[in-house]
Design a protein around this motif. Structure first.
Motif, short mmCIF file in Angstrom:
data_model
loop_
_atom_site.label_atom_id
_atom_site.label_comp_id
_atom_site.label_asym_id
_atom_site.label_seq_id
_atom_site.Cartn_x
_atom_site.Cartn_y
_atom_site.Cartn_z
N ASP A 1 48.58 46.64 12.55
CA ASP A 1 48.60 48.22 13.09
C ASP A 1 49.70 48.70 11.85
N HIS A 2 50.65 48.21 11.46
CA HIS A 2 51.14 48.83 10.49
C HIS A 2 50.18 49.04 9.19
N ALA A 3 49.61 47.88 8.74
CA ALA A 3 48.59 47.80 7.63
C ALA A 3 47.80 49.14 7.75
N ASP A 4 47.19 49.43 8.85
CA ASP A 4 46.20 50.54 9.20
C ASP A 4 46.76 51.69 8.97
N ARG A 5 48.12 51.96 9.43
CA ARG A 5 48.85 53.03 9.32
C ARG A 5 49.40 53.45 7.84
N LEU A 6 49.66 52.45 7.09
CA LEU A 6 50.18 52.67 5.84
C LEU A 6 49.00 53.23 5.02
N ALA A 7 47.85 52.52 5.30
CA ALA A 7 46.54 52.91 4.67
C ALA A 7 46.07 54.27 5.00
N ARG A 8 46.37 54.81 6.19
CA ARG A 8 45.85 56.07 6.58
C ARG A 8 46.65 57.28 6.72
N ARG A 9 47.79 56.84 7.21
CA ARG A 9 48.65 57.97 7.65
C ARG A 9 50.15 58.25 7.10
N ILE A 10 50.31 57.39 6.29
CA ILE A 10 51.65 57.58 5.70
C ILE A 10 51.83 57.89 4.21
N GLY A 11 52.48 58.84 3.87
CA GLY A 11 52.60 59.39 2.50
C GLY A 11 53.67 58.57 1.60
N GLY A 12 53.65 58.58 0.45
CA GLY A 12 54.51 58.08 -0.32
C GLY A 12 54.91 56.60 -0.68
N ALA A 13 54.01 55.65 0.14
CA ALA A 13 53.76 54.30 0.29
C ALA A 13 52.36 53.79 0.02
N PHE B 1 52.72 54.70 21.89
CA PHE B 1 53.69 54.87 20.91
C PHE B 1 53.00 55.01 19.40
N GLY B 2 51.86 55.34 19.39
CA GLY B 2 50.97 55.35 18.10
C GLY B 2 51.72 56.53 17.24
N LEU B 3 52.18 57.68 17.83
CA LEU B 3 52.78 58.47 17.07
C LEU B 3 54.10 58.33 16.65
N ALA B 4 54.76 57.50 17.66
CA ALA B 4 56.18 57.29 17.40
C ALA B 4 56.26 56.14 16.29
N TYR B 5 55.33 55.16 16.28
CA TYR B 5 55.10 54.31 14.85
C TYR B 5 54.89 55.08 13.71
N ASP B 6 53.82 55.96 13.80
CA ASP B 6 53.75 56.73 12.45
C ASP B 6 55.07 57.31 12.07
N ARG B 7 55.66 58.33 12.91
CA ARG B 7 57.05 58.72 12.57
C ARG B 7 57.98 57.94 12.03
N GLU B 8 58.03 56.69 12.95
CA GLU B 8 59.12 55.70 12.27
C GLU B 8 58.95 55.12 10.92
N VAL B 9 57.61 54.68 10.63
CA VAL B 9 57.18 54.13 9.49
C VAL B 9 57.55 55.43 8.37
N GLN B 10 57.21 56.44 8.70
CA GLN B 10 57.11 57.48 7.63
C GLN B 10 58.64 57.83 7.30
N ALA B 11 59.52 57.79 8.43
CA ALA B 11 60.93 57.97 8.02
C ALA B 11 61.58 56.81 7.28
N TRP B 12 60.99 55.71 7.74
CA TRP B 12 61.65 54.40 6.94
C TRP B 12 61.21 54.54 5.36
N VAL B 13 59.95 55.07 5.11
CA VAL B 13 59.51 54.97 3.60
C VAL B 13 60.30 56.02 2.91
N ASP B 14 60.25 57.24 3.53
CA ASP B 14 61.24 58.57 3.23
C ASP B 14 62.69 58.04 2.84
N ALA B 15 63.26 57.33 3.72
CA ALA B 15 64.55 56.92 3.63
C ALA B 15 64.87 55.58 2.33
N ALA B 16 63.82 55.08 2.55
CA ALA B 16 63.95 53.88 1.61
C ALA B 16 63.80 54.40 0.17
#
Ligand code: ISE
Length: 351
Positions: free
Chosen positions: A16-28, A284-299
């Motif tokens: 799920d996170h792999a698809d998310r990173l490929a499609r919906r997360i910026g900066g990573a 929680f699809g949207l929550a995971y998107d927001r969580e991973v984006q926040a993690w990337v931005d913070a990292a």
């Protein structure tokens, strides 16, 4: 420059996170996946351009082309993998539970403290769900007065039955409610009691499902939790907060007419006119998107947001007590280390 991410574990959440990173997360961008089941790792890597499959999770952590790691492996290997991430100074998003017991979780907290910079976020994604986040803000604003009670409901349609044990309800499912209680109250949990009602016939023989857990908060508030992982209907998760001047519910369906009927007029018998989500990846699809984006931005800023390793430790400590209570039926006090002693005076309070 994009954060180059490696994922350990290619099960439901890793995929799920792999698809998310490929499609919906910026900066990573996803660059590698690791799993002892190399064929599965290769299959996931093949779904994405430019992603390598690695058999050894610790080799992925050490890889110089991996800047940051998502740990989505089973909980019993988290300690070794997260400690390796800390040793390599790599920002880490670790799925819950942080580890299997409070002693090992405390070792992670101490290793991160000794590394001298924040590196570990724990995957309590509910904090990033818009409704849960709004409820937390409402309670923290004081507009409803002091929070007195929470009532949490946590139902899964079913769980894979092979090897399923009652303890997994505490460690893998109730652990979310533990974090919700700490997040909503902004306080630690001091005691837990796990009650065992007559089980559903849909659970394996000997498995206690549903379970009802009661948390006592440091300030005296109470939290009731129903966790029912073979409810047959779908994924239903909500939190009702009761405060001195009102109450509020996160997790009620937002759309559709609320109508129930024993007949067909409002849809299928017993339905409410809308659909119940099938599972947590959808709810929680949207929550995971927001969580991973926040993690990337913070990292990328060298920070950690969301649940910290202390939050992960505190949750594990409550679940360790919860497993004792599940076995005895007694109320068990939570044995939590002193935060200021572990992290130093002035450490951020529970939130
Ligand atoms: C699963 O491991 C999760 O983390 C889900 O969020 C939870 O709802 C489910 O009960 C667990 O099995």
């Amino acid at each position: 420059q994009d954060l180059r991410v490696g994922i350990i574990g290619v099960g439901v959440m890793g995929g799920d996170h792999a698809d998310r990173l490929a499609r919906r997360i910026g900066g990573a961008r996803l660059v590698a996946v690791a799993d002892p089941d190399e064929a599965r790792a290769r299959a996931l890597a093949a779904r994405h351009d430019g992603v390598r499959a690695v058999a050894d999770p610790l080799a992925l952590v050490a890889d110089e082309e991996v800047d940051a790691v998502i740990v989505a492996s089973p909980g019993f290997v988290h300690e070794e993998q997260v400690l390796a991430c800390i040793a390599h100074s790599k920002p880490t998003l670790c799925e819950k539970p942080l580890t299997m017991d409070s002693a090992s979780s405390l070792r992670v907290v101490e290793a991160e403290r000794d590394a001298g910079r924040p590196l570990v976020q724990v995957g309590f994604m509910r904090r990033f769900d818009p409704q849960y986040a709004e409820l937390r803000q409402l309670l923290a604003s004081g507009r409803l007065g002091r929070t007195l009670l929470l009532h949490n409901t946590h139902r899964n349609k079913s769980v894979p039955n092979a090897d399923f044990r009652s303890e997994m309800i505490v460690r893998d499912s109730l652990v979310h409610e533990v974090d919700v209680a700490r997040f909503m109250f902004g306080e630690e949990i001091v005691a837990i009691q796990v009650l065992s009602p007559a089980p559903t016939s849909h659970a394996l023989d000997g498995v206690v499902d549903p379970q009802v857990a009661v948390f006592t908060m440091a300030g005296g508030g109470l939290v009731t939790n129903e966790v029912f992982v073979n409810c047959q209907v779908g994924y239903e998760v909500r939190c009702e907060a009761v405060a001195e001047r009102g109450s509020a519910i996160a997790g009620r369906p937002q759309t559709g007419l609320y109508a129930t009927s024993v007949g067909e007029s409002a849809g299928a018998p017993g339905s409410w006119g809308g659909a119940v989500d099938p599972d947590y990846t959808v709810r929680f699809g949207l929550a995971y998107d927001r969580e991973v984006q926040a993690w990337v931005d913070a990292a990328r800023r060298g920070e950690v947001v969301g649940a910290t390793s202390w939050d992960g430790f505190a949750a594990t400590a409550v679940c360790t007590a919860g497993m004792q209570s599940l076995a005895t039926g007694e109320r068990v006090a939570v044995d939590l280390a002193d935060r200021e002693v572990v992290l130093g005076v002035g450490a951020r309070a529970a939130q």
